[in-house]
Design a protein around this motif. Structure first.
Motif, PDB file in Angstrom:
ATOM      1  N   PHE A  26       6.137  18.676  -4.295  1.00  9.92           N
ATOM      2  CA  PHE A  26       5.087  17.866  -3.680  1.00  9.92           C
ATOM      3  C   PHE A  26       4.270  17.150  -4.750  1.00  9.92           C
ATOM      4  O   PHE A  26       4.033  15.945  -4.681  1.00  9.92           O
ATOM      5  N   GLY A  27       3.853  17.888  -5.772  1.00 11.49           N
ATOM      6  CA  GLY A  27       3.044  17.311  -6.839  1.00 11.49           C
ATOM      7  C   GLY A  27       3.770  16.238  -7.616  1.00 11.49           C
ATOM      8  O   GLY A  27       3.200  15.183  -7.939  1.00 11.49           O
ATOM      9  N   VAL A  28       5.029  16.479  -7.919  1.00 15.75           N
ATOM     10  CA  VAL A  28       5.821  15.498  -8.670  1.00 15.75           C
ATOM     11  C   VAL A  28       5.999  14.221  -7.845  1.00 15.75           C
ATOM     12  O   VAL A  28       5.875  13.111  -8.368  1.00 15.75           O
ATOM     13  N   GLN A  29       6.257  14.371  -6.574  1.00 13.10           N
ATOM     14  CA  GLN A  29       6.436  13.205  -5.708  1.00 13.10           C
ATOM     15  C   GLN A  29       5.150  12.386  -5.647  1.00 13.10           C
ATOM     16  O   GLN A  29       5.177  11.157  -5.759  1.00 13.10           O
ATOM     17  N   LYS A  30       4.008  13.039  -5.481  1.00 14.61           N
ATOM     18  CA  LYS A  30       2.732  12.323  -5.394  1.00 14.61           C
ATOM     19  C   LYS A  30       2.406  11.629  -6.714  1.00 14.61           C
ATOM     20  O   LYS A  30       1.944  10.484  -6.734  1.00 14.61           O
ATOM     21  N   ALA A  31       2.625  12.307  -7.840  1.00 16.53           N
ATOM     22  CA  ALA A  31       2.381  11.687  -9.147  1.00 16.53           C
ATOM     23  C   ALA A  31       3.294  10.469  -9.338  1.00 16.53           C
ATOM     24  O   ALA A  31       2.872   9.453  -9.893  1.00 16.53           O
ATOM     25  N   GLY A  32       4.528  10.574  -8.861  1.00 18.06           N
ATOM     26  CA  GLY A  32       5.460   9.451  -8.953  1.00 18.06           C
ATOM     27  C   GLY A  32       5.005   8.253  -8.144  1.00 18.06           C
ATOM     28  O   GLY A  32       5.144   7.106  -8.588  1.00 18.06           O
ATOM     29  N   VAL A  33       4.452   8.489  -6.969  1.00 19.22           N
ATOM     30  CA  VAL A  33       3.950   7.395  -6.137  1.00 19.22           C
ATOM     31  C   VAL A  33       2.797   6.684  -6.844  1.00 19.22           C
ATOM     32  O   VAL A  33       2.720   5.451  -6.866  1.00 19.22           O
ATOM     33  N   ASP A  34       1.892   7.471  -7.437  1.00 19.06           N
ATOM     34  CA  ASP A  34       0.756   6.872  -8.142  1.00 19.06           C
ATOM     35  C   ASP A  34       1.242   5.985  -9.296  1.00 19.06           C
ATOM     36  O   ASP A  34       0.768   4.863  -9.475  1.00 19.06           O
ATOM     37  N   LYS A  35       2.181   6.479 -10.069  1.00 19.80           N
ATOM     38  CA  LYS A  35       2.711   5.719 -11.204  1.00 19.80           C
ATOM     39  C   LYS A  35       3.486   4.489 -10.722  1.00 19.80           C
ATOM     40  O   LYS A  35       3.396   3.406 -11.308  1.00 19.80           O
ATOM     41  N   MET A  36       4.238   4.648  -9.646  1.00 13.45           N
ATOM     42  CA  MET A  36       4.997   3.526  -9.100  1.00 13.45           C
ATOM     43  C   MET A  36       4.062   2.378  -8.712  1.00 13.45           C
ATOM     44  O   MET A  36       4.330   1.212  -9.023  1.00 13.45           O
ATOM     45  N   ALA A  37       2.952   2.695  -8.051  1.00 12.59           N
ATOM     46  CA  ALA A  37       2.014   1.651  -7.631  1.00 12.59           C
ATOM     47  C   ALA A  37       1.441   0.921  -8.841  1.00 12.59           C
ATOM     48  O   ALA A  37       1.315  -0.302  -8.838  1.00 12.59           O
ATOM     49  N   VAL A  44      -1.337  -1.159  -4.447  1.00 12.46           N
ATOM     50  CA  VAL A  44      -2.349  -0.114  -4.607  1.00 12.46           C
ATOM     51  C   VAL A  44      -1.794   1.200  -4.093  1.00 12.46           C
ATOM     52  O   VAL A  44      -0.779   1.240  -3.388  1.00 12.46           O
ATOM     53  N   VAL A  45      -2.476   2.264  -4.448  1.00 15.76           N
ATOM     54  CA  VAL A  45      -2.172   3.570  -3.883  1.00 15.76           C
ATOM     55  C   VAL A  45      -3.459   4.077  -3.254  1.00 15.76           C
ATOM     56  O   VAL A  45      -4.538   3.956  -3.839  1.00 15.76           O
ATOM     57  N   ILE A  46      -3.353   4.576  -2.022  1.00 11.96           N
ATOM     58  CA  ILE A  46      -4.523   5.152  -1.365  1.00 11.96           C
ATOM     59  C   ILE A  46      -4.360   6.657  -1.250  1.00 11.96           C
ATOM     60  O   ILE A  46      -3.248   7.162  -1.089  1.00 11.96           O
ATOM     61  N   TRP A  47      -5.466   7.338  -1.382  1.00 17.27           N
ATOM     62  CA  TRP A  47      -5.533   8.769  -1.118  1.00 17.27           C
ATOM     63  C   TRP A  47      -6.408   8.933   0.115  1.00 17.27           C
ATOM     64  O   TRP A  47      -7.629   8.802   0.042  1.00 17.27           O
ATOM     65  N   PRO A  48      -5.817   9.212   1.268  1.00 10.61           N
ATOM     66  CA  PRO A  48      -6.626   9.369   2.470  1.00 10.61           C
ATOM     67  C   PRO A  48      -7.333  10.725   2.565  1.00 10.61           C
ATOM     68  O   PRO A  48      -8.229  10.897   3.374  1.00 10.61           O
ATOM     69  N   GLY A  49      -6.954  11.666   1.731  1.00 10.55           N
ATOM     70  CA  GLY A  49      -7.446  13.028   1.919  1.00 10.55           C
ATOM     71  C   GLY A  49      -6.544  13.720   2.930  1.00 10.55           C
ATOM     72  O   GLY A  49      -5.466  13.226   3.265  1.00 10.55           O
ATOM     73  N   PHE A  50      -6.979  14.842   3.432  1.00  2.00           N
ATOM     74  CA  PHE A  50      -6.153  15.578   4.390  1.00  2.00           C
ATOM     75  C   PHE A  50      -6.267  14.944   5.768  1.00  2.00           C
ATOM     76  O   PHE A  50      -7.359  14.759   6.296  1.00  2.00           O
ATOM     77  N   VAL A  51      -5.115  14.593   6.323  1.00  2.25           N
ATOM     78  CA  VAL A  51      -5.048  13.912   7.610  1.00  2.25           C
ATOM     79  C   VAL A  51      -4.628  14.909   8.685  1.00  2.25           C
ATOM     80  O   VAL A  51      -3.698  15.695   8.504  1.00  2.25           O
ATOM     81  N   ASN A  52      -5.311  14.856   9.793  1.00  2.80           N
ATOM     82  CA  ASN A  52      -5.050  15.742  10.927  1.00  2.80           C
ATOM     83  C   ASN A  52      -3.761  15.311  11.635  1.00  2.80           C
ATOM     84  O   ASN A  52      -3.788  14.683  12.674  1.00  2.80           O
ATOM     85  N   VAL A  57       0.854  -1.188   0.000  1.00  6.65           N
ATOM     86  CA  VAL A  57       0.000   0.000   0.000  1.00  6.65           C
ATOM     87  C   VAL A  57       0.885   1.232   0.000  1.00  6.65           C
ATOM     88  O   VAL A  57       1.714   1.409   0.892  1.00  6.65           O
ATOM     89  N   ASN A  58       0.700   2.066  -1.001  1.00  5.88           N
ATOM     90  CA  ASN A  58       1.412   3.334  -1.113  1.00  5.88           C
ATOM     91  C   ASN A  58       0.422   4.453  -0.795  1.00  5.88           C
ATOM     92  O   ASN A  58      -0.759   4.338  -1.104  1.00  5.88           O
ATOM     93  N   THR A  59       0.901   5.529  -0.205  1.00  7.43           N
ATOM     94  CA  THR A  59       0.040   6.655   0.153  1.00  7.43           C
ATOM     95  C   THR A  59       0.381   7.856  -0.712  1.00  7.43           C
ATOM     96  O   THR A  59       1.535   8.234  -0.843  1.00  7.43           O
ATOM     97  N   SER A  60      -0.646   8.447  -1.282  1.00  6.63           N
ATOM     98  CA  SER A  60      -0.484   9.616  -2.136  1.00  6.63           C
ATOM     99  C   SER A  60      -1.623  10.585  -1.853  1.00  6.63           C
ATOM    100  O   SER A  60      -2.260  10.501  -0.802  1.00  6.63           O
ATOM    101  N   SER A  61      -1.874  11.480  -2.781  1.00  9.30           N
ATOM    102  CA  SER A  61      -2.954  12.452  -2.584  1.00  9.30           C
ATOM    103  C   SER A  61      -3.312  13.125  -3.886  1.00  9.30           C
ATOM    104  O   SER A  61      -2.671  12.913  -4.920  1.00  9.30           O
TER     105      SER A  61
END
Length: 141
Positions: A32-43, A58-66, A16-20
């Motif tokens: 930040f955007g490049v890193q997140k896009a890379g995680v999505d593609k990696m998964a 898989v890649v999960i997008w949790p939304g904004f986490v407190n 499980v990979n975490t992105s947004s």
């Protein structure tokens, strides 16, 4: 086999990979955007390579986490998003519950390589956030 040897030996597994949404829209800046896009593609690519071994990725997008990190950076969120974000902030436990659901899903290979919104997984698997809320899903675009 190198680095893969730890999870291929069992002939099953889940990564499980975490992105947004930062992967598809401006959030905290270019890095930040490049890193997140890379995680999505990696998964997605991992899912392709690991399918013969029955390992889902898989890649999960949790939304904004407190989290402390999020709260320390809240002023960096673009103004149009700030109010909506603060109304939809979730606990880290919410994402953890999604991972537990994914790990227990007998059909996990059907989700492999795909983006999973934690709020949608909550509806599918029947869990809520720690305060009993069912937060809404962030936009995929």
């Amino acid at each position: 086999m190198g680095q893969r040897s730890h999870y291929i030996a069992s002939r099953k597994g889940l990564i499980v990979n975490t992105s947004s949404g930062g992967a598809v829209r401006y959030t905290f800046g270019v890095p930040f955007g490049v890193q997140k896009a890379g995680v999505d593609k990696m998964a997605k690519d991992m899912a392709h390579d690991l399918k013969p071994f029955n390992v889902a990725a898989v890649v999960i997008w949790p939304g904004f986490v407190n989290s402390e990190k999020f709260l320390a950076q809240a002023d960096r969120v673009p103004a149009p998003l700030a109010k909506r974000i603060m109304e939809s902030v979730k606990s880290s436990e919410f994402a953890r519950r999604a991972v537990v659901g994914l790990a227990a899903d007998p059909a996990i290979m059907e989700k492999s390589g795909r983006l999973q919104l934690v709020a949608e997984l909550a509806q599918e698997y029947g869990f809520t956030d720690t305060d009993g809320r069912m937060p809404s899903a962030p936009s995929r675009v």
